[in-house]
Design a protein around this motif. Structure first.
Motif, PDB file in Angstrom:
ATOM      1  N   UNK A  89       0.822  -1.207   0.000  1.00 16.01           N
ATOM      2  CA  UNK A  89       0.000   0.000   0.000  1.00 16.01           C
ATOM      3  C   UNK A  89       0.862   1.266   0.000  1.00 16.01           C
ATOM      4  N   UNK A  90       0.420   2.242  -0.776  1.00 12.22           N
ATOM      5  CA  UNK A  90       1.075   3.549  -0.871  1.00 12.22           C
ATOM      6  C   UNK A  90       0.799   4.317   0.420  1.00 12.22           C
ATOM      7  N   UNK A  91       1.852   4.828   1.063  1.00 14.47           N
ATOM      8  CA  UNK A  91       1.701   5.491   2.361  1.00 14.47           C
ATOM      9  C   UNK A  91       2.468   6.812   2.392  1.00 14.47           C
ATOM     10  N   UNK A  92       2.457   7.416   3.565  1.00 11.62           N
ATOM     11  CA  UNK A  92       3.213   8.643   3.805  1.00 11.62           C
ATOM     12  C   UNK A  92       4.691   8.456   3.456  1.00 11.62           C
ATOM     13  N   UNK A  93       5.196   7.236   3.647  1.00 13.19           N
ATOM     14  CA  UNK A  93       6.604   6.973   3.322  1.00 13.19           C
ATOM     15  C   UNK A  93       6.877   7.196   1.842  1.00 13.19           C
ATOM     16  N   UNK A  94       5.938   6.812   0.986  1.00 14.10           N
ATOM     17  CA  UNK A  94       6.113   6.997  -0.456  1.00 14.10           C
ATOM     18  C   UNK A  94       5.974   8.471  -0.847  1.00 14.10           C
ATOM     19  N   UNK A  95       5.115   9.197  -0.125  1.00 13.03           N
ATOM     20  CA  UNK A  95       5.013  10.645  -0.352  1.00 13.03           C
ATOM     21  C   UNK A  95       6.359  11.308  -0.088  1.00 13.03           C
ATOM     22  N   UNK A  96       7.057  10.845   0.949  1.00 12.36           N
ATOM     23  CA  UNK A  96       8.377  11.391   1.276  1.00 12.36           C
ATOM     24  C   UNK A  96       9.437  10.905   0.295  1.00 12.36           C
ATOM     25  N   UNK A  97       9.311   9.652  -0.131  1.00 16.01           N
ATOM     26  CA  UNK A  97      10.328   9.058  -1.001  1.00 16.01           C
ATOM     27  C   UNK A  97      10.411   9.750  -2.352  1.00 16.01           C
ATOM     28  N   UNK A  98       9.271  10.056  -2.941  1.00 13.64           N
ATOM     29  CA  UNK A  98       9.251  10.531  -4.328  1.00 13.64           C
ATOM     30  C   UNK A  98      10.084  11.788  -4.545  1.00 13.64           C
TER      31      UNK A  98
END
Length: 229
Positions: free
Chosen positions: A158-167
């Motif tokens: 699942x896409x999470x806050x971590x992916x928002x930061x990663x991008x």
């Protein structure tokens, strides 16, 4: 309109919040801050004296919300949508928060050190600090590559806050300090991030400002033009 985001389209930490807003189709008004304009800066300082962007203002609640991770959690609490960026399961939520911090502190921060050193006044460069930032990125890339084994997104399916930061962190870091060619998990993940509609939209909106990026000459052509893969 209840929500105003004080931001700049080129700022990586602003991208993190924009991705979260676009993931859940939250209506907001962007207010671009020009830190070289005293009037624009004053508008930001009136909301958040620290003077850092992004800052979210919720007019309905008369609430000022700074700090990217706090903004995203606030949005989930008060303006939730179909994509829960912080999982309900407590262990999964803790994992998402952990990797949110990894991407912010160990990718975005050293990336910014490298970028800002390029625009320091003559004689004011910090080669030791830049070398340390590059070592930090090497360590982070290796950790992330290991973490991503068998995963679609940073912490699982699942896409999470971590992916928002990663991008945004990985986008700009990949320009100033490219990934190791053997880090296949990281490279594949980065491509999935670029294909995500919320991220593609954020980068498309930033594209007119890429000429201001200190490493503009190092940007691959596919980042400079819509539709180039």
């Amino acid at each position: 309109m209840s929500l105003t985001l004080y931001m700049h389209p080129l700022a990586s930490f602003c991208h993190k919040v924009l991705i979260a807003l676009y993931e859940n189709e939250v209506t907001f008004r962007p207010e671009t801050i020009d830190l070289g304009d005293p009037g624009s800066t004053a508008a930001l300082l009136a909301k958040w004296p620290v003077g850092k962007i992004p800052v979210l203002h919720d007019g309905d609640r008369e609430r000022v919300v700074p700090e990217t991770s706090v903004i995203i959690e606030y949005l989930q609490q008060h303006y939730s949508g179909p994509v829960p960026l912080l999982p309900e399961d407590q262990d999964a939520r803790l994992e998402a928060r952990l990797w949110d911090r990894v991407f912010d502190l160990h990718v975005s921060v050293p990336m910014q050190k490298i970028v800002t050193d390029r625009i320091r006044p003559e004689g004011g460069n910090d080669p030791f600090g830049v070398a340390d930032a590059r070592r930090t990125l090497d360590t982070a890339y290796a950790m992330i590559d290991t973490q991503l084994a068998g995963k679609r997104w940073a912490t699982g399916d699942h896409f999470t806050i971590a992916d928002c930061a990663a991008a945004p962190g990985l986008f700009f870091a990949s320009i100033v300090h490219p990934f190791d060619g053997g880090q296949a998990n990281l490279a594949s993940y980065f491509e999935r991030l670029l294909d995500r509609p919320s991220i593609a939209r954020t980068l498309s909106e930033a594209r007119p400002y890429f000429s201001m990026f200190p490493y503009r000459e190092a940007m691959p052509d596919r980042f400079l033009y819509d539709g180039v893969s």
